[in-house]
Motif scaffolding. Sequence first.
Motif, mmCIF file in Angstrom:
data_model
loop_
_atom_site.group_PDB
_atom_site.id
_atom_site.type_symbol
_atom_site.label_atom_id
_atom_site.label_comp_id
_atom_site.label_asym_id
_atom_site.label_seq_id
_atom_site.Cartn_x
_atom_site.Cartn_y
_atom_site.Cartn_z
ATOM 1 N N ARG A 123 -2.098 10.244 2.471
ATOM 2 C CA ARG A 123 -2.954 10.076 1.294
ATOM 3 C C ARG A 123 -2.164 9.506 0.116
ATOM 4 O O ARG A 123 -2.619 8.578 -0.569
ATOM 5 C CB ARG A 123 -3.575 11.417 0.908
ATOM 6 N N GLU A 124 -0.969 10.034 -0.109
ATOM 7 C CA GLU A 124 -0.165 9.541 -1.231
ATOM 8 C C GLU A 124 0.340 8.129 -0.974
ATOM 9 O O GLU A 124 0.493 7.331 -1.915
ATOM 10 C CB GLU A 124 0.999 10.496 -1.515
ATOM 11 N N TRP A 125 0.598 7.781 0.275
ATOM 12 C CA TRP A 125 0.981 6.412 0.618
ATOM 13 C C TRP A 125 -0.160 5.455 0.272
ATOM 14 O O TRP A 125 0.076 4.370 -0.275
ATOM 15 C CB TRP A 125 1.332 6.345 2.101
ATOM 16 N N GLU A 126 -1.381 5.859 0.561
ATOM 17 C CA GLU A 126 -2.537 5.015 0.239
ATOM 18 C C GLU A 126 -2.715 4.912 -1.276
ATOM 19 O O GLU A 126 -2.987 3.827 -1.807
ATOM 20 C CB GLU A 126 -3.795 5.589 0.883
ATOM 21 N N ARG A 127 -2.547 6.006 -1.980
ATOM 22 C CA ARG A 127 -2.704 6.001 -3.431
ATOM 23 C C ARG A 127 -1.652 5.141 -4.116
ATOM 24 O O ARG A 127 -1.878 4.614 -5.207
ATOM 25 C CB ARG A 127 -2.636 7.430 -3.971
ATOM 26 N N ALA A 128 -0.523 5.002 -3.478
ATOM 27 C CA ALA A 128 0.574 4.215 -4.068
ATOM 28 C C ALA A 128 0.505 2.748 -3.672
ATOM 29 O O ALA A 128 1.456 1.995 -3.901
ATOM 30 C CB ALA A 128 1.920 4.816 -3.639
ATOM 31 N N ALA A 129 -0.625 2.326 -3.129
ATOM 32 C CA ALA A 129 -0.742 0.949 -2.624
ATOM 33 C C ALA A 129 -0.436 -0.098 -3.692
ATOM 34 O O ALA A 129 0.157 -1.144 -3.404
ATOM 35 C CB ALA A 129 -2.140 0.725 -2.051
ATOM 36 N N ALA A 130 -0.824 0.169 -4.945
ATOM 37 C CA ALA A 130 -0.581 -0.814 -6.007
ATOM 38 C C ALA A 130 0.906 -1.086 -6.200
ATOM 39 O O ALA A 130 1.293 -2.200 -6.597
ATOM 40 C CB ALA A 130 -1.191 -0.316 -7.314
ATOM 41 N N LEU A 131 1.735 -0.094 -5.921
ATOM 42 C CA LEU A 131 3.187 -0.273 -6.056
ATOM 43 C C LEU A 131 3.749 -1.188 -4.974
ATOM 44 O O LEU A 131 4.887 -1.640 -5.066
ATOM 45 C CB LEU A 131 3.897 1.079 -6.008
ATOM 46 N N GLY A 132 2.941 -1.465 -3.950
ATOM 47 C CA GLY A 132 3.385 -2.357 -2.889
ATOM 48 C C GLY A 132 3.704 -3.748 -3.393
ATOM 49 O O GLY A 132 4.431 -4.501 -2.733
ATOM 50 N N ALA A 133 3.165 -4.104 -4.552
ATOM 51 C CA ALA A 133 3.474 -5.411 -5.142
ATOM 52 C C ALA A 133 4.953 -5.539 -5.466
ATOM 53 O O ALA A 133 5.489 -6.643 -5.562
ATOM 54 C CB ALA A 133 2.641 -5.614 -6.399
ATOM 55 N N PHE A 134 5.619 -4.399 -5.642
ATOM 56 C CA PHE A 134 7.047 -4.389 -5.939
ATOM 57 C C PHE A 134 7.893 -4.118 -4.695
ATOM 58 O O PHE A 134 9.106 -3.956 -4.790
ATOM 59 C CB PHE A 134 7.349 -3.330 -6.998
ATOM 60 N N GLY A 135 7.224 -4.060 -3.545
ATOM 61 C CA GLY A 135 7.923 -3.854 -2.290
ATOM 62 C C GLY A 135 7.603 -2.496 -1.676
ATOM 63 O O GLY A 135 7.200 -1.562 -2.378
ATOM 64 N N PRO A 136 7.778 -2.373 -0.363
ATOM 65 C CA PRO A 136 7.439 -1.125 0.323
ATOM 66 C C PRO A 136 8.305 0.062 -0.094
ATOM 67 O O PRO A 136 7.848 1.202 -0.052
ATOM 68 C CB PRO A 136 7.640 -1.466 1.799
ATOM 69 N N VAL A 137 9.546 -0.210 -0.511
ATOM 70 C CA VAL A 137 10.407 0.898 -0.930
ATOM 71 C C VAL A 137 9.857 1.534 -2.203
ATOM 72 O O VAL A 137 9.800 2.766 -2.331
ATOM 73 C CB VAL A 137 11.855 0.422 -1.151
ATOM 74 N N GLN A 138 9.408 0.710 -3.156
ATOM 75 C CA GLN A 138 8.833 1.250 -4.385
ATOM 76 C C GLN A 138 7.535 2.004 -4.102
ATOM 77 O O GLN A 138 7.253 3.036 -4.722
ATOM 78 C CB GLN A 138 8.578 0.131 -5.392
ATOM 79 N N ARG A 139 6.775 1.499 -3.165
ATOM 80 C CA ARG A 139 5.540 2.196 -2.789
ATOM 81 C C ARG A 139 5.877 3.565 -2.193
ATOM 82 O O ARG A 139 5.241 4.567 -2.519
ATOM 83 C CB ARG A 139 4.753 1.355 -1.796
ATOM 84 N N TRP A 140 6.884 3.606 -1.322
ATOM 85 C CA TRP A 140 7.298 4.871 -0.707
ATOM 86 C C TRP A 140 7.823 5.842 -1.759
ATOM 87 O O TRP A 140 7.472 7.024 -1.755
ATOM 88 C CB TRP A 140 8.353 4.603 0.355
ATOM 89 N N ARG A 141 8.644 5.338 -2.660
ATOM 90 C CA ARG A 141 9.159 6.193 -3.737
ATOM 91 C C ARG A 141 8.015 6.785 -4.561
ATOM 92 O O ARG A 141 8.053 7.955 -4.947
ATOM 93 C CB ARG A 141 10.078 5.380 -4.652
#
Length: 272
Positions: free
Chosen positions: A219-237
């Motif tokens: 759920r939190e991975w999905e919520r952080a989808a917008a951070l994917g624009a900065f790369g998957p590591v930022q999304r994971w963080r």
Amino acid sequence: MNSVPLGRVTRGTTGTNRLRRIDRWIARHPVLRRAEREPLVVDLGYGASGVTALELEARLHTTRPDVTVLGLEIAPERVATATAQLAQVRAGASPFRPDARVAFARGGFEVPASRRPVVIRAFNVLRQYDETEVTAAWERMAARLAPGGILVEGTCNEVGRVATWVEVGADALPRTLTVSLRLADLESPLIAAERLPKALIHRNVPGEQVHDFLRTLDREWERAAALGAFGPVQRWRGAMQAMADAGWPLRQRSRWRLGEITVPWDRVAPTP
């Protein structure tokens, strides 16, 4: 040495770089870094090829040049194959150092060795056992550890991009669960469900803690989808920080960048 090693012959699937994620985790672990001179690490159940033990020694060598890795297998023919591979290493006919501190022997959960190991790595071994056999296997292996040593028991997929493992203390009690994923092409952290350690893989159902953990992570991975624009590591963080903010006692934050998350065992332990 026990003439009848404890355990059963596994499928023996192995492959180059398959265990790189757990190798690097062990290399950074305080138990290895603080160990006394010439620590022993056991690769239990290395499979049809001795390459995982050789790779483990190479990766640990950068942290502890005095480390020795002992690869153990139940099947005599696998020990013979690994011993032949080691002869090629000694002859300089491989990518590994000719003086690699590696040996191979026949053995199982009783972990035969001339001295007690600080780390036992048992990967993709218990996956082929019944859940009811896990505790006894942990106890057998943990009983052979050096004081303060750890057992690392887990599983991964065929190419090593999805891995999970449990850290077990010398008291045979589980301490943490770690999920380690390749972020570059990750669609959902739920992919880890099919590679959970044997103690948990059948507990990924509603009402069990590990089910709640994986669903929260997804759920939190999905919520952080917008951070994917900065790369998957930022999304994971971002996903990890959201879980921490929600009260999850996450460990080893410095390893978030590697696609790892570690939680205390009591937050994922099976319901009695």
